[in-house]
Motif scaffolding. Structure first.
Motif, mmCIF file in Angstrom:
data_model
loop_
_atom_site.group_PDB
_atom_site.id
_atom_site.type_symbol
_atom_site.label_atom_id
_atom_site.label_comp_id
_atom_site.label_asym_id
_atom_site.label_seq_id
_atom_site.Cartn_x
_atom_site.Cartn_y
_atom_site.Cartn_z
ATOM 1 N N PHE A 1 -23.633 -10.817 -13.964
ATOM 2 C CA PHE A 1 -24.983 -10.867 -13.379
ATOM 3 C C PHE A 1 -25.057 -11.639 -12.186
ATOM 4 C CE2 PHE A 1 -29.041 -13.450 -13.823
ATOM 5 C CZ PHE A 1 -29.664 -12.639 -14.528
ATOM 6 N N GLY A 2 -24.033 -12.469 -11.688
ATOM 7 C CA GLY A 2 -23.977 -13.089 -10.585
ATOM 8 C C GLY A 2 -23.045 -14.428 -10.832
ATOM 9 N N ASP A 3 -23.293 -15.433 -10.076
ATOM 10 C CA ASP A 3 -22.486 -16.688 -9.962
ATOM 11 C C ASP A 3 -23.443 -17.802 -10.051
ATOM 12 O OD1 ASP A 3 -20.099 -15.168 -9.773
ATOM 13 O OD2 ASP A 3 -20.133 -15.279 -7.646
ATOM 14 N N LEU A 4 -22.842 -18.870 -10.680
ATOM 15 C CA LEU A 4 -23.571 -20.108 -10.596
ATOM 16 C C LEU A 4 -23.470 -20.646 -9.186
ATOM 17 C CD1 LEU A 4 -22.100 -21.565 -13.930
ATOM 18 C CD2 LEU A 4 -24.655 -20.784 -13.666
ATOM 19 N N THR A 5 -23.906 -21.791 -8.922
ATOM 20 C CA THR A 5 -23.865 -22.317 -7.556
ATOM 21 C C THR A 5 -22.451 -23.216 -7.464
ATOM 22 O OG1 THR A 5 -25.181 -24.353 -8.538
ATOM 23 C CG2 THR A 5 -26.358 -22.779 -7.250
ATOM 24 N N ASP A 6 -21.739 -23.331 -8.589
ATOM 25 C CA ASP A 6 -20.796 -24.284 -8.464
ATOM 26 C C ASP A 6 -19.871 -23.955 -9.812
ATOM 27 O OD1 ASP A 6 -18.530 -25.862 -7.724
ATOM 28 O OD2 ASP A 6 -19.695 -27.776 -8.096
ATOM 29 N N GLU A 7 -18.532 -23.917 -9.973
ATOM 30 C CA GLU A 7 -17.862 -23.949 -11.023
ATOM 31 C C GLU A 7 -18.136 -24.880 -11.963
ATOM 32 O OE1 GLU A 7 -16.051 -24.055 -8.274
ATOM 33 O OE2 GLU A 7 -15.517 -22.042 -7.917
ATOM 34 N N ARG A 8 -18.473 -24.498 -13.301
ATOM 35 C CA ARG A 8 -18.541 -25.263 -14.507
ATOM 36 C C ARG A 8 -18.047 -25.102 -15.833
ATOM 37 N NH1 ARG A 8 -23.231 -25.087 -11.190
ATOM 38 N NH2 ARG A 8 -24.066 -27.235 -10.758
ATOM 39 N N ASP A 9 -17.642 -25.877 -16.640
ATOM 40 C CA ASP A 9 -17.149 -25.668 -18.066
ATOM 41 C C ASP A 9 -17.717 -26.783 -18.618
ATOM 42 O OD1 ASP A 9 -15.724 -28.223 -17.656
ATOM 43 O OD2 ASP A 9 -13.958 -27.204 -18.373
ATOM 44 N N ASN A 10 -17.472 -26.580 -20.246
ATOM 45 C CA ASN A 10 -18.311 -27.374 -21.349
ATOM 46 C C ASN A 10 -19.796 -27.399 -21.122
ATOM 47 O OD1 ASN A 10 -16.135 -28.126 -22.926
ATOM 48 N ND2 ASN A 10 -15.568 -29.401 -20.955
ATOM 49 N N VAL A 11 -20.413 -26.015 -20.539
ATOM 50 C CA VAL A 11 -21.711 -26.139 -20.454
ATOM 51 C C VAL A 11 -22.670 -25.938 -21.626
ATOM 52 C CG1 VAL A 11 -23.613 -24.417 -19.150
ATOM 53 C CG2 VAL A 11 -21.168 -24.881 -18.435
ATOM 54 N N LYS A 12 -23.637 -26.746 -21.819
ATOM 55 C CA LYS A 12 -24.559 -26.736 -23.076
ATOM 56 C C LYS A 12 -25.628 -26.699 -22.758
ATOM 57 C CE LYS A 12 -20.975 -26.350 -25.723
ATOM 58 N NZ LYS A 12 -20.482 -25.188 -26.152
#
Length: 168
Positions: free
Chosen positions: A157-168
């Motif tokens: 779909f594309g990319d977030l503005t930055d790498e992220r984990d543990n996203v809720k």
């Protein structure tokens, strides 16, 4: 400040499970049962509650495999548990489990994510499920989407503005 009340209890105590819902039913799947045993005890159980009435959860069915750290997405009809981690064989997976929220039963295969991931987030509209961020082998910025009305693999779909984990 509101006051919380006990709604009920799940069929088994666990953490890091995936949660999704329609307007009438909430479902919880997978998760850690125990961290003190080796190999780790991870659940494949799916529970459900009827949102309009308090009470304990009931058994909905089983996930395709045991895992935790899913991302979830749902609409009024379908629920998806995507990706996750299987500590018993140290596998981060790319599978997407599908349930029909109104009908209890075991999960089936919806398709695969673009890449295997865990610790990521999910969101949905009535037509699409979107999965974003996560980690494996490193934190990343990917966004995948699926269309609820069909089964099949996720699409980039594309990319977030930055790498992220543990996203809720």
């Amino acid at each position: 400040g509101g006051i919380t009340e006990t709604f009920g209890e799940t069929t088994i105590a666990r953490r890091s499970q995936g949660a999704l819902s329609s307007s009438t039913r909430g479902c919880l799947g997978g998760g850690f049962v125990s961290t003190s045993t080796s190999p780790h005890t991870v659940s494949n159980v799916i529970d459900f509650v009827t949102i309009a009435s308090t009470g304990n959860a009931a058994d909905f069915g089983d996930m395709q495999d045991t895992a935790y750290a899913y991302a979830t997405a749902s609409n009024q009809t379908r629920g998806l548990f995507a990706g996750g981690y299987r500590p018993n064989n140290s596998a981060v997976v790319n599978t997407i489990d599908l349930i029909t929220i109104a009908t209890a039963g075991n999960a089936s295969n919806f398709g695969d994510l673009v890449n295997a991931t865990r610790g990521f987030g999910g969101a949905a509209s009535t037509t699409r499920g979107v999965f974003f961020g996560g980690t494996f082998p490193a934190v990343h910025d990917e966004i995948d989407f699926v269309t609820f009305s069909t089964t099949g693999n996720a699409t980039d779909f594309g990319d977030l503005t930055d790498e992220r984990d543990n996203v809720k």
